[in-house]
Each structure stands twice: as structure tokens, then as C-alpha cells.
Design a protein around this motif. Structure first.
Motif, mmCIF file in Angstrom:
data_model
loop_
_atom_site.group_PDB
_atom_site.id
_atom_site.type_symbol
_atom_site.label_atom_id
_atom_site.label_comp_id
_atom_site.label_asym_id
_atom_site.label_seq_id
_atom_site.Cartn_x
_atom_site.Cartn_y
_atom_site.Cartn_z
ATOM 1 N N GLY A 8 5.169 4.931 -3.222
ATOM 2 C CA GLY A 8 6.037 6.089 -3.125
ATOM 3 C C GLY A 8 7.597 5.203 -3.241
ATOM 4 O O GLY A 8 7.794 4.201 -3.411
ATOM 5 N N THR A 9 8.323 6.074 -2.429
ATOM 6 C CA THR A 9 9.948 5.670 -2.369
ATOM 7 C C THR A 9 9.988 4.302 -1.754
ATOM 8 O O THR A 9 10.442 3.330 -2.564
ATOM 9 C CB THR A 9 10.549 6.392 -1.507
ATOM 10 O OG1 THR A 9 10.376 7.919 -1.799
ATOM 11 C CG2 THR A 9 12.112 6.102 -1.345
ATOM 12 N N MET A 10 9.207 3.894 -0.796
ATOM 13 C CA MET A 10 9.359 2.639 -0.218
ATOM 14 C C MET A 10 8.334 1.330 -0.790
ATOM 15 O O MET A 10 8.785 0.444 -0.930
ATOM 16 C CB MET A 10 9.107 2.794 1.388
ATOM 17 C CG MET A 10 10.240 3.457 2.049
ATOM 18 S SD MET A 10 11.994 2.591 1.910
ATOM 19 C CE MET A 10 12.012 1.126 2.679
ATOM 20 N N GLY A 11 7.242 1.977 -1.091
ATOM 21 C CA GLY A 11 6.410 1.000 -1.506
ATOM 22 C C GLY A 11 6.671 0.471 -2.884
ATOM 23 O O GLY A 11 6.929 -0.653 -3.316
ATOM 24 N N PRO A 47 0.312 8.817 -8.523
ATOM 25 C CA PRO A 47 1.700 8.263 -7.969
ATOM 26 C C PRO A 47 1.845 6.895 -8.238
ATOM 27 O O PRO A 47 2.933 6.300 -8.160
ATOM 28 C CB PRO A 47 0.910 8.410 -6.368
ATOM 29 C CG PRO A 47 -0.178 8.616 -6.434
ATOM 30 C CD PRO A 47 -0.619 9.252 -7.698
ATOM 31 N N ASN A 58 5.291 -0.390 7.202
ATOM 32 C CA ASN A 58 6.646 -0.124 7.072
ATOM 33 C C ASN A 58 7.026 1.311 7.962
ATOM 34 O O ASN A 58 8.195 1.596 7.561
ATOM 35 C CB ASN A 58 7.119 -0.213 5.570
ATOM 36 C CG ASN A 58 8.429 0.296 5.391
ATOM 37 O OD1 ASN A 58 9.242 -0.482 5.545
ATOM 38 N ND2 ASN A 58 8.647 1.155 4.483
ATOM 39 N N GLU A 101 3.575 9.036 6.634
ATOM 40 C CA GLU A 101 3.725 8.589 8.022
ATOM 41 C C GLU A 101 3.153 9.372 9.012
ATOM 42 O O GLU A 101 3.468 10.224 9.508
ATOM 43 C CB GLU A 101 5.392 8.885 8.469
ATOM 44 C CG GLU A 101 5.979 8.542 9.547
ATOM 45 C CD GLU A 101 6.302 7.293 9.847
ATOM 46 O OE1 GLU A 101 5.591 6.339 9.028
ATOM 47 O OE2 GLU A 101 7.160 6.607 10.480
ATOM 48 N N ASN A 157 16.009 1.813 3.119
ATOM 49 C CA ASN A 157 15.909 2.126 1.826
ATOM 50 C C ASN A 157 17.317 1.939 0.814
ATOM 51 O O ASN A 157 18.433 2.523 1.663
ATOM 52 C CB ASN A 157 15.728 3.799 1.701
ATOM 53 C CG ASN A 157 15.373 4.599 0.480
ATOM 54 O OD1 ASN A 157 15.342 3.948 -0.524
ATOM 55 N ND2 ASN A 157 14.936 5.820 0.379
ATOM 56 N N LYS A 179 13.969 12.804 -3.971
ATOM 57 C CA LYS A 179 12.562 12.824 -4.493
ATOM 58 C C LYS A 179 12.007 14.058 -5.194
ATOM 59 O O LYS A 179 11.138 13.937 -6.008
ATOM 60 C CB LYS A 179 11.384 12.052 -3.596
ATOM 61 C CG LYS A 179 11.255 13.020 -2.406
ATOM 62 C CD LYS A 179 10.466 12.242 -1.164
ATOM 63 C CE LYS A 179 10.414 12.958 0.241
ATOM 64 N NZ LYS A 179 9.850 11.916 1.024
ATOM 65 N N SER A 236 8.450 3.915 10.209
ATOM 66 C CA SER A 236 9.907 4.200 10.513
ATOM 67 C C SER A 236 9.785 4.766 12.288
ATOM 68 O O SER A 236 10.754 4.377 12.804
ATOM 69 C CB SER A 236 10.744 5.295 9.871
ATOM 70 O OG SER A 236 10.739 4.982 8.437
ATOM 71 N N LEU A 267 1.018 -1.194 0.217
ATOM 72 C CA LEU A 267 -0.177 -0.040 0.094
ATOM 73 C C LEU A 267 0.862 1.306 -0.034
ATOM 74 O O LEU A 267 1.796 1.536 0.869
ATOM 75 C CB LEU A 267 -1.004 0.001 1.248
ATOM 76 C CG LEU A 267 -1.683 -1.337 1.397
ATOM 77 C CD1 LEU A 267 -2.578 -1.299 2.969
ATOM 78 C CD2 LEU A 267 -2.623 -1.630 0.347
ATOM 79 N N ILE A 293 -3.475 5.825 -3.860
ATOM 80 C CA ILE A 293 -4.954 6.431 -3.634
ATOM 81 C C ILE A 293 -5.202 7.029 -5.081
ATOM 82 O O ILE A 293 -6.381 7.385 -5.313
ATOM 83 C CB ILE A 293 -4.987 7.525 -2.828
ATOM 84 C CG1 ILE A 293 -3.782 8.311 -2.635
ATOM 85 C CG2 ILE A 293 -5.322 7.015 -1.400
ATOM 86 C CD1 ILE A 293 -3.789 9.358 -1.527
HETATM 87 N N1 LIG Z 1 12.106 6.937 2.943
HETATM 88 C C1 LIG Z 1 12.587 6.008 3.519
HETATM 89 O O1 LIG Z 1 13.923 5.977 3.353
HETATM 90 C C2 LIG Z 1 11.908 4.954 4.469
HETATM 91 C C3 LIG Z 1 12.520 3.955 4.980
HETATM 92 C C4 LIG Z 1 11.741 3.043 5.929
HETATM 93 C C5 LIG Z 1 10.361 3.321 6.117
HETATM 94 N N2 LIG Z 1 10.021 4.346 5.722
HETATM 95 C C6 LIG Z 1 8.565 4.257 6.150
HETATM 96 O O2 LIG Z 1 7.935 3.900 4.763
HETATM 97 C C7 LIG Z 1 6.598 4.778 4.651
HETATM 98 C C8 LIG Z 1 6.426 5.542 3.308
HETATM 99 O O3 LIG Z 1 7.463 6.403 3.065
HETATM 100 P P1 LIG Z 1 7.985 6.855 1.751
HETATM 101 O O4 LIG Z 1 9.223 7.354 1.947
HETATM 102 O O5 LIG Z 1 8.004 5.740 0.785
HETATM 103 O O6 LIG Z 1 6.679 7.949 1.472
HETATM 104 P P2 LIG Z 1 6.393 8.555 0.087
HETATM 105 O O7 LIG Z 1 6.116 9.790 0.556
HETATM 106 O O8 LIG Z 1 7.729 8.525 -0.943
HETATM 107 O O9 LIG Z 1 5.327 7.760 -0.554
HETATM 108 C C9 LIG Z 1 4.038 7.573 0.431
HETATM 109 C C10 LIG Z 1 2.889 7.170 -0.712
HETATM 110 O O10 LIG Z 1 1.623 6.773 -0.175
HETATM 111 C C11 LIG Z 1 0.716 7.109 -0.832
HETATM 112 N N3 LIG Z 1 -0.676 7.212 0.201
HETATM 113 C C12 LIG Z 1 -1.004 8.077 0.886
HETATM 114 N N4 LIG Z 1 -2.119 7.653 1.628
HETATM 115 C C13 LIG Z 1 -2.297 6.608 0.902
HETATM 116 C C14 LIG Z 1 -3.338 5.220 1.210
HETATM 117 N N5 LIG Z 1 -4.521 5.607 2.120
HETATM 118 N N6 LIG Z 1 -3.273 4.278 0.561
HETATM 119 C C15 LIG Z 1 -2.461 4.146 -0.284
HETATM 120 N N7 LIG Z 1 -1.369 5.051 -0.526
HETATM 121 C C16 LIG Z 1 -1.476 5.916 0.102
HETATM 122 C C17 LIG Z 1 1.111 8.633 -1.388
HETATM 123 O O11 LIG Z 1 0.228 9.106 -2.534
HETATM 124 C C18 LIG Z 1 2.457 8.153 -1.882
HETATM 125 O O12 LIG Z 1 2.497 7.664 -2.935
HETATM 126 C C19 LIG Z 1 6.288 5.771 5.756
HETATM 127 O O13 LIG Z 1 5.778 4.998 6.858
HETATM 128 C C20 LIG Z 1 8.082 5.787 6.235
HETATM 129 O O14 LIG Z 1 8.267 6.079 7.700
HETATM 130 C C21 LIG Z 1 10.497 5.238 4.700
#
Ligand SMILES: NC(=O)c1ccc[n+]([C@@H]2O[C@H](COP(=O)([O-])OP(=O)(O)OC[C@H]3O[C@@H](n4cnc5c(N)ncnc54)[C@H](O)[C@@H]3O)[C@@H](O)[C@H]2O)c1
Length: 285
Positions: A13-16, A39, A118, A93, A144, A275, A120, A10, A35
Motif C-alpha cells: 500500500g501507501t507505505m509498503g 494490491p 512500520n 493497522e 510518508n 488514496k 504508526s 510486507l 495478500i
Molecule cells: N500512511 C501513512 O502516512 C503512514 C505513515 C507511517 C506509518 N504508516 C503505517 O504503515 C502501515 C501501512 O499503512 P498504509 O497507509 O501503507 O496502508 P494501506 O492501507 O495503504 O496498505 C496496506 C496494505 O497491506 C496489505 N495487507 C493487508 N494484510 C496483509 C498481510 N497479512 N500481508 C501482506 N499485506 C497485507 C493490504 O492489501 C494493503 O495493500 C500501517 O501500520 C500504518 O500505521 C502509515
């Protein structure tokens, strides 16, 4: 023959995107849900480019790219989650967003599915507190870039069934990751020990000891794979600030974990890292 495994990720973004790419490369059928179409397209494009890079470096056959991409099924609704065994959430987050999302997910997945965040920096226990079956909920904290980094923290909340955590450990091992089991404390293990690595360099720079590029260079020459500033650009400076603040709050303002105002300033100015192509440094892509 091994039954086909199905997972949902779900957030694209970066992590998904990274987690979906990793799972698909290991033969798992992945529903990648965000959503909106935009994205999702962006996430798929990132995956395509990452895989192409592997081909260009001679690490992957170009036919594998199509095979991997064919296992990733983009979606904007939740109904298609019904058959999945694993749900890994990587959305913004924010506690309320994650709680609301998992309440919806609970309505569509089967009873055997394991639900994972996931996050953090949020409490796994707090996310699970709104669920009907918190015992099947846990943290799977990938690092990441997710397709590359071997470590995954398997985080048990207060009500996580140890059997669910063990199942996750066994699954991740089978997929080639290095899972470690950790308790649900602020920053878990890695982000907690990494706090000074991220905040102290701001103090060095703000007091004129060295500039950012110098700090990165010196730490790289000391054996770290990346310096703190280039690593923050990769992680996302907003994500890293959220982790710093959560650990600081979580330990009742223990000065050892105090964030630096420079972190906030970067976020306020929109310099969020790779990003947005601008963070501590500027980036082409
Ligand atoms: N960036 C990192 O290095 C990293 C590392 C480990 C964990 N995390 C964790 O991973 C999670 C995501 O971080 P990220 O950096 O990928 O964020 P991001 O901002 O790159 O991506 C988040 C994505 O979630 C989508 N989104 C928002 N609400 C949603 C919903 N209800 N259903 C589905 N998608 C939805 C957004 O459209 C966006 O595409 C956070 O909890 C963060 O703490 C991040």
C-alpha cells in the motif's frame, strides 16, 4: 564486493510501496509481499509512476527505472522470505493482523533476520509479545512519502535487543536516512508532538475561524512544508485518525490528545484522502 542485501516489505500500500521503492533505489533486493495480486499490481504501478516522475523532472535516468524495478520481486506467499535479512511490515493497522503475520514470518526467516513493523500507533511491545524471539523485533517508522522523507524512528520495544536497534540505525544511515532511536510510547516521538497540528485545525474550522484551505495556506506561509489538511490527505485520514485515537487511549484520555469528531466523520463518509482521490480536497491522481 559488498554482499547483496535482501529485504522483504510486507504490504504494497501507501507505505509498503514507498519503502520498497526507497530500498530498491539504494541497491537492496526487495521482496514485496501482499495478500493478493491486485494490491501488488497497484503498488508496483505507484512505484513505476513515482520513478517516471523523477525521470520527467530530470532527476533520474530512464535506464535507472528498469534497474530499480528489477530489484523489486512481487510475491503473495511467505516462503520466499527465507533468505532476507530485514523484514519491514506495512500492512493494515490492526494488532491481531500484524501479530498473526509475524508469527508466520518467524517460521520462514533465518535466525539472523531483523523483523520490523512500520506501525504508526500500535505498541511494538504488544506486537512482539506473541513472538518466539521478540529480541529481534523493533519498529522502523518511516514517514510518508518514504522515498523522500529522511527521518525514520527506530523504536525499541520492552524486549528489543539493543544490538538489533543499533544494527537498524547503522543500516538506515548507510542507506542515507536519518534514524532516531525512540522508546515504545504512544505515538513514539513525531506522532505525539504532531497531534495538535492535526486536531486543532479541525477545531478552528468547526468554529468558523477559517476554512481548510486558509488554514493550510497560513501554516505553509509560516514555514511548514504542508498544511495539516493537505498533509492528512497524503497520510490517509483513516491512518491519521487511528494515530490520534491510539495516542489518546495510550495516555489514558489525557485531554491534550483528544481527537476531533470531524476526523471520524471524514472516515465514515469514505473521504480517506489521496488514496481514494477524495479527502479534505479532491485529487486527480
Ligand atoms: N500512511 C501513512 O502516512 C503512514 C505513515 C507511517 C506509518 N504508516 C503505517 O504503515 C502501515 C501501512 O499503512 P498504509 O497507509 O501503507 O496502508 P494501506 O492501507 O495503504 O496498505 C496496506 C496494505 O497491506 C496489505 N495487507 C493487508 N494484510 C496483509 C498481510 N497479512 N500481508 C501482506 N499485506 C497485507 C493490504 O492489501 C494493503 O495493500 C500501517 O501500520 C500504518 O500505521 C502509515
Amino acid at each position: 564486493m559488498k554482499p547483496m542485501e535482501r529485504a522483504a516489505v510486507l504490504g504494497a500500500g501507501t507505505m509498503g510501496a514507498g519503502i520498497a521503492q526507497f530500498l530498491a533505489a539504494k541497491g537492496v533486493e526487495v521482496t514485496l509481499r501482499d495478500i493478493d495480486e491486485e494490491p501488488l499490481e497497484k503498488g508496483l504501478d505507484v512505484i513505476r509512476r513515482q520513478l517516471q516522475r523523477q525521470v520527467d523532472r530530470g532527476r533520474m535516468a530512464s535506464s535507472d527505472v528498469d534497474t530499480i524495478l528489477s530489484r523489486i520481486h512481487p510475491a503473495t506467499d511467505l516462503d520466499c522470505l527465507a533468505p532476507v535479512e530485514w523484514v519491514i511490515e506495512a500492512v493494515v493497522e490492526r494488532l491481531s493482523v500484524k501479530q498473526a503475520l509475524f508469527q508466520d514470518v518467524e517460521q520462514v526467516v533465518g535466525r539472523e533476520a531483523v523483523l520490523a513493523t512500520n506501525t504508526s500507533s500500535l505498541s511494538v511491545t504488544a506486537i512482539a509479545s506473541v513472538l518466539q524471539n521478540p529480541e529481534r523485533f523493533l519498529g522502523l517508522h518511516f514517514f510518508n512519502p518514504a522515498p523522500v522523507m529522511p527521518l525514520v524512528e527506530v523504536v525499541s520495544g520492552e524486549r528489543t535487543d539493543p544490538a538489533a536497534a543499533n544494527r537498524a540505525v547503522e543500516w538506515l544511515r548507510r542507506l542515507g536516512k536519518t534514524p532516531i532511536q525512540v522508546a515504545d510510547t504512544p505515538g513514539f516521538l513525531v506522532n505525539r508532538v504532531a497531534r495538535p497540528f492535526h486536531t486543532e485545525p479541525y477545531r478552528l474550522v468547526s468554529t468558523g475561524v477559517a476554512d481548510k484551505a486558509q488554514v493550510d495556506r497560513i501554516l505553509r506561509s509560516a514555514g511548514f512544508p504542508m498544511g495539516p489538511f493537505e498533509l492528512q490527505d497524503l497520510i490517509g485520514i483513516d491512518i491519521n485518525l487511528a494515530a490520534s485515537e491510539a495516542v489518546y487511549e495510550g495516555f489514558y484520555h489525557d485531554p491534550r490528545f483528544r481527537p476531533h469528531p470531524g476526523q471520524r466523520k471524514m472516515v465514515e463518509s469514505g473521504s480517506l484522502g489521496r488514496k481514494v482521490k477524495r479527502g479534505h480536497f479532491t485529487h486527480e491522481s
